[in-house]
Design an enzyme around this catalytic site. Structure first.
Site, short mmCIF file in Angstrom:
data_model
loop_
_atom_site.label_atom_id
_atom_site.label_comp_id
_atom_site.label_asym_id
_atom_site.label_seq_id
_atom_site.Cartn_x
_atom_site.Cartn_y
_atom_site.Cartn_z
N HIS A 1 -2.73 -2.07 -5.79
CA HIS A 1 -2.02 -3.30 -6.16
C HIS A 1 -3.00 -4.46 -6.11
CE1 HIS A 1 -2.16 -4.16 -1.89
NE2 HIS A 1 -1.57 -2.99 -1.66
N CYS B 1 0.80 -1.23 0.00
CA CYS B 1 0.00 0.00 0.00
C CYS B 1 0.83 1.27 0.00
CB CYS B 1 -0.93 0.02 1.21
SG CYS B 1 -2.19 -1.27 1.20
N HIS C 1 -1.24 6.35 2.38
CA HIS C 1 -1.30 5.12 3.19
C HIS C 1 -2.02 5.37 4.51
CE1 HIS C 1 -0.39 1.27 4.81
NE2 HIS C 1 0.44 1.73 5.73
#
Length: 676
Positions: free
Chosen positions: A335, A85, A141
């Site tokens: 991702h 992340c 994040h």
């Protein structure tokens, strides 16, 4: 909680006041974005190729992702630049490869990177160019904050590594990325007793969930006419774990009907040893033993369907609102995710399931409906693409390249692969993905090569075949030539030794020194002088400074808002703590002297003394170095689960390594006087 309209009014008043103040202080030209298109940037979390249009799983239910993909261009070969992340989002939002920023860990505060300092992030750049920059949900994040829903701690907390300066308007509030969850993590619905990886249906209305709240905010924003062009970033937290979504999304997927990913029993036989270290974790073995594989896939699919439903609410608001004809829409993920392929779970590594992400872009007047590109593209390309589409100046630090040529003409070819990184520094490994091939080269020189035309599951490693030498060399040519450090050079941190043998270190939060570079600690003590802004909501369990390890070292940290000094020797710790701090500026001094006394003082507040577990300085040299403002490290997760990097402003952080201990002078025995 304030209504959306109240937030807008307060924001407008604040903006007027700030504008008036700026006009007095500066005559700088005010940038206007009038006439430019809006940008709606939507990022899901941990979403792999299970968007229906990608064909990753036959039971994916994603009508809204599919509809958006057909509105403009869908990229079937898009990849993240790091499959975690924090480094992925840092790369996307700064436009810098991990090798350029030095950011490669989830606990690494990207805001402290010396490579990023002074370079505008994507929303910061749009804001500086006259856009209204607004956000809801996880953009930088952040995490769910653990069982307590903390703002900081538990792998980032709900604030995470937020960039406050990037936004004019923030939901749920300034300084917070993720709304509090109605059902917090750690319920252990699945019986695995892994607090961050749990799943189960919850009896909560959609609009009360974290993502439901974000969708409601987005709908209110998007159905109103904005005075200026906007850059609206929306972070949908699902399908990030924990997989807690309303029960109906589980009910729609009968467990017995769930299809597992295609796997090959001996898939790992032809991969290098460095690629198999995850087997030590034993997660796949645990899933098989507890018969939870189908259960996990079902929970992931339920979370994907829920994410899609929230996306549908956002798209409906765009279509019904006044901005539909002038809004660029980007949808992607940070991702992918493993669901048992190569016996992997979660994220990381350099294989297709975790590097490949959904990416669809709709640009009124530019993209053609239902257009497709199979060219290799990466998330790092989004920053220059959005600048190109909105005719904003391009910052010089960007590593990616614009996708506008592909958006205009689906037949356009790219001459370079997408690059994904793993680990960092001397341990960095890379994957290059072009139209047909994936080539992986690890830090130890070992390799993998897969032909996606014949082997889409990456089951057969062709790297050892001599006929592919030229191909590997060509793809390796796109790997970064160096991995820059996010921290300052040693020479900028350590001063020259004093005549008495002490060393002064003027530290910044984020500084790191290896054990080899740090001044020697054995036989010495330390003195720390710090001044910082303290916010108990964010910094209550943070670390200011640490050196060494559990065998020999120390940490100056905050525990439940109490200033704390912990000294480690021979695997044992000695701790002293002062009274809890109040919000505001704090001056703090700590000393571990060579005579066996430890002191912790907050002038005007509290002072405590303790006895050190040694009386001649640290008895042995630490095996680890110095870290300023980093989480965990010497403070282990089991004992300090909420340890987090220090978030606030630090005005002074000075470390003095005291001179070596000297044994006290012992008077020499005198010979008896002679009697005359």
């Amino acid at each position: 909680m304030m209504s959306f309209h109240s937030c807008i009014i307060l924001f407008a008043l604040g903006l007027l006041a700030a504008t008036a103040d700026a006009a007095v202080k500066s005559k700088a030209r005010v940038v206007s974005a009038v006439g430019k298109p809006n940008v709606l940037f939507i990022i899901a979390d941990d979403l792999r190729d299970y968007a229906g249009w990608m064909g990753g799983h036959p039971q994916s239910v994603t009508p809204n992702m599919d509809r958006l993909a057909k509105m403009g261009m869908r990229f079937t070969n898009a990849h993240c630049n790091y499959a975690l992340c924090n480094p992925s989002r840092t790369s996307l939002l700064t436009g810098m490869q991990p090798s350029s920023s030095g950011v490669f860990g989830n606990e690494q505060d990207w805001r402290r990177s010396v490579q990023i300092a002074g370079k505008p992030t994507l929303p910061e750049h749009f804001k500086a160019q006259g856009y209204t920059a607004a956000a809801a949900g996880k953009i930088f994040h952040a995490n769910h904050g653990g069982p307590e829903g903390r703002l900081a701690g538990w792998h980032g907390g709900r604030r995470g590594f937020e960039q406050d300066s990037a936004w004019d308007l923030r939901f749920p509030q300034a300084g917070v990325q993720i709304p509090d969850l109605p059902v917090r993590t750690g319920q252990n619905f699945n019986g695995l007793n892994i607090w961050h990886w749990d799943w189960g249906g919850i009896p909560v209305a959609e609009e009360k969930t974290d993502d439901g709240q974000i969708a409601t905010f987005a709908a209110e924003f998007l159905t109103q006419k904005q005075k200026k062009p906007f850059f609206l970033a929306l972070g949908l937290y699902r399908p990030h774990s924990q997989w807690y979504v309303p029960q109906k999304y589980f009910d729609a997927l009968p467990l017995d009907s769930i299809k597992l990913p295609e796997v090959k029993a001996d898939d790992l036989e032809d991969v290098p040893a460095i690629a198999k270290t995850h087997l030590k974790e034993g997660l796949h073995k645990q899933i098989l033993e507890k018969n939870l594989w189908k259960d996990a896939v079902r929970a992931y699919l339920a979370s994907v369907a829920f994410c899609d439903a929230m996306l549908g609410r956002i798209l409906e608001a765009v279509e019904k609102g006044p901005n539909a004809k002038n809004t660029i829409i980007v949808f992607t993920s940070d991702h992918g995710w493993y669901l048992g392929e190569k016996q992997m779970w979660h994220k990381g590594r350099l294989w297709e399931p975790t590097t490949r992400v959904p990416l669809s872009i709709y640009v009124p007047g530019v993209t053609q409906p239902d257009s497709v590109s199979a060219q290799p593209v990466a998330l790092i390309d989004l920053y220059p693409t959005l600048c190109d589409l909105t005719k904003l100046p391009l910052p010089e630090h960007l590593d990616g390249s614009s996708l506008k040529p592909l958006l205009r003409d689906p037949t356009t070819k790219r001459d370079h692969p997408a690059i994904t990184c793993m680990s960092g520094g001397k341990n960095a490994g890379y994957a290059a993905r072009d139209e047909r091939w994936r080539y992986i080269r690890y830090a130890d020189g070992s390799e993998e090569l897969y032909d996606h035309q014949a082997d889409p599951n990456e089951w057969t490693n062709l790297a050892a075949k001599p006929e592919h030498a030229a191909l590997k060399s060509a793809l390796a040519g796109f790997f970064p030539k160096e991995f820059k450090s996010a921290v300052r050079p040693v020479a900028e941190i350590i001063g020259a030794a004093s005549p008495a043998g002490s060393f002064d270190l003027a530290l910044n939060i984020g500084d790191v020194l290896s054990a080899a570079d740090a001044p020697k600690l054995q036989g010495r003590g330390v003195f720390i002088d710090a001044s910082f802004d303290f916010d108990p909501l964010v910094d209550q369990d943070s670390t200011l400074l640490a050196q060494g390890d559990e065998q020999s070292g120390y940490a100056l940290h905050l525990q439940a808002s109490q200033p704390t000094l912990t000294v480690f020797t021979n695997g044992r710790s000695t701790t002293i703590s002062g009274a809890a701090l109040d919000k505001g500026r704090v001056n703090m001094r700590a000393q571990i002297d060579t005579g066996g006394v430890i002191t912790l003082a907050v002038p005007g507040h509290s002072e405590v003394l303790g006895v050190a577990p040694f009386d001649q300085g640290f008895p042995q040299e630490p095996k680890s170095g110095i870290a300023a403002g980093q989480s965990f490290g010497i403070l282990k997760l089991a004992q300090y689960p909420n340890s987090t990097p220090f978030d606030g402003v630090v005005y002074r952080l000075k470390l003095t390594i005291l001179p070596p201990h000297k044994a006290p002078m012992v008077p020499t025995a005198q010979a008896p006087a002679k009697v005359p």
